[in-house]
Design a protein around this motif. Structure first.
Motif: not given
Length: 195
Positions: A103-112, A132-135, A163-169
């Protein structure tokens, strides 16, 4: 273990209670435009293992960019409502129930895009199940508008937003607990209800 049990109970209950609404949304999508009700796409999950994510389809079935910029002409009438209300994300409850997501965790990204992750952040972000959601989802809920304002949306995403999303994740992954998850779920529900 407790987090997984919480995910299973909440996703199963959610799917059960929302089943009539899910069927009505699927019917609406089918009546609104040609194509399947569900959108499936390969994303990168825990430990870098690819999985198929499920969402309600919000765009016409045609080729296009991987990122959605502003008022994308491919978005259907039903899709506009589903995206604005975040109801297009509801099928991910199935992904949570089957263990591909939380339910909560880093949003999954595309492989590229995962290929662009710096190694240290990659290991931290992919050490937990995607959610599904995260900071980062909350911080960048206006991402499409940010991209629409950029002269080069793809570059803006790769060099500024990602990069900003990655730091939050990565920060979430380091401090995750059931309490932080509950707070993020409540914040997300509040955001959805406020529109």
């Amino acid at each position: 273990m407790i987090k997984r049990l919480f995910d299973v109970l909440c996703s199963a209950l959610g799917l059960l209670l929302l089943a009539p609404a899910l069927l009505l949304i699927a019917l609406w999508i089918k009546l609104d435009s040609k194509g399947p009700a569900l959108f499936r796409q390969t994303r990168v999950g825990r430990y870098g293992v690819p999985f198929t994510i499920h969402k309600f389809r919000t765009m016409r079935v045609e080729p296009g960019a991987a990122i959605t910029v502003g008022v994308d002409p491919r978005i259907t009438r039903a899709g506009r409502v589903l995206r604005a209300s975040k109801l297009d994300e509801l099928p991910q409850l199935w992904d949570v129930l089957r263990g591909a997501m939380s339910l909560v965790g880093p949003r999954p990204e595309l492989p590229r895009y995962v290929e662009l992750y710096p190694q240290d952040l990659r290991e931290r972000v992919l050490s937990v199940r995607p959610g599904v959601t995260d900071p980062a989802s909350l911080a960048f809920s206006h991402e499409a508008e940010l991209l629409a304002a950029a002269s080069d949306p793809e570059r803006e995403y790769r060099e500024v937003i990602l990069p900003a999303k990655l730091r939050l994740s990565a920060d979430y992954a380091a401090k995750a607990s059931l309490v932080t998850d509950l707070r993020l779920i409540l914040r997300t529900l509040g955001r959805v209800l406020r529109g």
